[in-house]
Design an enzyme around this catalytic site. Structure first.
Site, short mmCIF file in Angstrom:
data_model
loop_
_atom_site.label_atom_id
_atom_site.label_comp_id
_atom_site.label_asym_id
_atom_site.label_seq_id
_atom_site.Cartn_x
_atom_site.Cartn_y
_atom_site.Cartn_z
CB CYS A 73 -0.95 0.00 1.19
SG CYS A 73 -1.92 -1.49 1.28
CG HIS A 98 -3.41 3.00 2.32
ND1 HIS A 98 -3.81 2.71 1.03
CD2 HIS A 98 -3.54 1.84 3.02
CE1 HIS A 98 -4.15 1.45 0.96
NE2 HIS A 98 -4.00 0.89 2.15
CG ASN A 158 -6.66 -1.37 1.28
OD1 ASN A 158 -5.94 -0.93 0.38
ND2 ASN A 158 -6.18 -1.89 2.38
#
Ligand code: COA
Length: 325
Positions: free
Chosen positions: A113, A252, A282
């Site tokens: 990520c 994020h 996500n």
């Protein structure tokens, strides 16, 4: 020293939408649980014939157009991804071929990520050194292919997508500071165990569902808050700035509660935090890339604004970046 900045942004999301209600038909969960615990309402999934480099190509074309450049003007392509089309060749090489960027050097970066910020950091250094002029940096993922659709602990969290930027030398503003970090001692908290050299694919690994994401969400939650807060403070300090100087934070998008707790810790108003987790879940390396593109296109980022990207993910890895737009 050369100033390096973002001169174009792009994104590409697959058409198919999977809602929380759809998920409630697949596993023992509810729209209410997913929204309250994560902030996610829906996510996008690729079609059967779509791969990571296809999404990357869509995002790249938009970013090139936005930067007023042709594919042949790009001399460096970095794709941040943990879900490349195949182990090799790199997704970056497939992307190069599909957009016709024949003058580019191409490779992938694996930093989960935080991959988009890691890739920006690499591109910045290549441009600063004079090795390359125009870099295309893409965060692209097809997480639906590594999601266990029978595991309610993880399948409600992830989605597919891609975001891209073009980086080049700029006269003013640009990247002010980048801060990266890693902690391999906590690798077990979030991983896909099989398919690599440790556990090559076999009937056994498939039967044991080892090709899917496994996560200790509760433990990661606390580390994510602390690490992202620390990264934000460090990168701002290195740029000679404070939290109050930031116009927009693009974190994020793993969990709305992580973002809200982090903002509180930093004394940041949520009005200064860009969110799109509700629509996409996500998307690992693609999350901040898509969010940056949307923030720019929605007019949330103006010339002269101070933007903070703040990421955290499997590795563990983290990366933050301050940009003067
Ligand atoms: N629907 C309904 N119940 C669920 C569920 C779902 N989709 N997923 C888990 N549960 C249950 C659990 O089984 C557990 O039940 P139990 O108390 O009977 O054992 C309960 O909900 C609480 O589970 P827990 O894991 O403690 O929930 P949580 O509040 O920590 O939320 C996450 C889970 C995954 C949403 C959260 O931990 C998270 O976002 N973690 C961080 C993710 C992250 O940062 N990733 C790294 C960056 S990519």
């Amino acid at each position: 020293m050369k100033k390096v900045g973002i001169i174009g942004v792009g994104k590409c999301l697959p058409k198919k939408v999977l809602t929380n209600a759809d998920l409630a038909k697949m596993v023992d969960t509810s729209d209410e649980w997913i929204i309250t615990r994560t902030g996610i309402k829906e996510r996008r999934l690729v079609a059967k014939n779509e791969a990571t480099s296809d999404l990357a190509a869509g995002a790249a074309k938009m970013a090139l157009e936005n930067a007023c450049l042709e594919p042949v003007d790009i001399d460096l392509i970095i794709v941040a991804t943990v879900t490349p089309d195949m182990s090799f060749p790199s997704a970056a090489c497939f992307l190069q071929n599909s957009i016709g960027a024949k003058n580019a050097v191409c490779f992938d970066v694996s930093a989960a990520c935080a991959g988009f910020v890691y890739a920006i950091s690499i591109a910045q250094q290549f441009i600063t050194s004079g090795a390359y002029k125009n870099a295309l940096v893409v965060g692209a993922e097809v997480l639906s292919g590594v999601t266990d659709w029978k595991d309610r602990n993880t399948c409600v969290l992830f989605g597919d997508g891609a975001g891209a930027v073009v980086l080049s030398e700029v006269k003013s503003g640009g990247i002010l500071s980048i801060y990266l970090g890693s902690d391999g001692s906590k690798a077990d908290l979030l991983k896909i165990s099989a398919g690599g050299s440790r556990h090559p694919a076999s009937h056994e690994t498939v039967d044991n569902r080892l090709h899917y994401i496994k996560m200790q969400g509760n433990e990661l939650f606390k580390i994510a808050v602390t690490t992202m807060s620390h990264a934000a403070q460090t990168v701002l300090k290195n740029a000679g700035l404070e939290c109050k100087d930031v116009d927009l934070v693009i974190p994020h998008q793993a969990n709305l509660r992580i973002i809200m707790t982090m903002a509180k810790k930093l004394g940041l108003s949520m009005e200064k935090v860009y969110l799109n987790i509700e629509r996409y879940g996500n998307m690992s390396s693609a999350s901040t890339a898509v969010a940056l593109c949307e923030a720019v296109n929605e007019g949330r980022v103006k010339r002269g604004d101070i933007i903070l990207l703040d990421t955290f993910g499997a590795g563990l890895v983290w990366g933050a970046c301050v940009i003067k737009w």
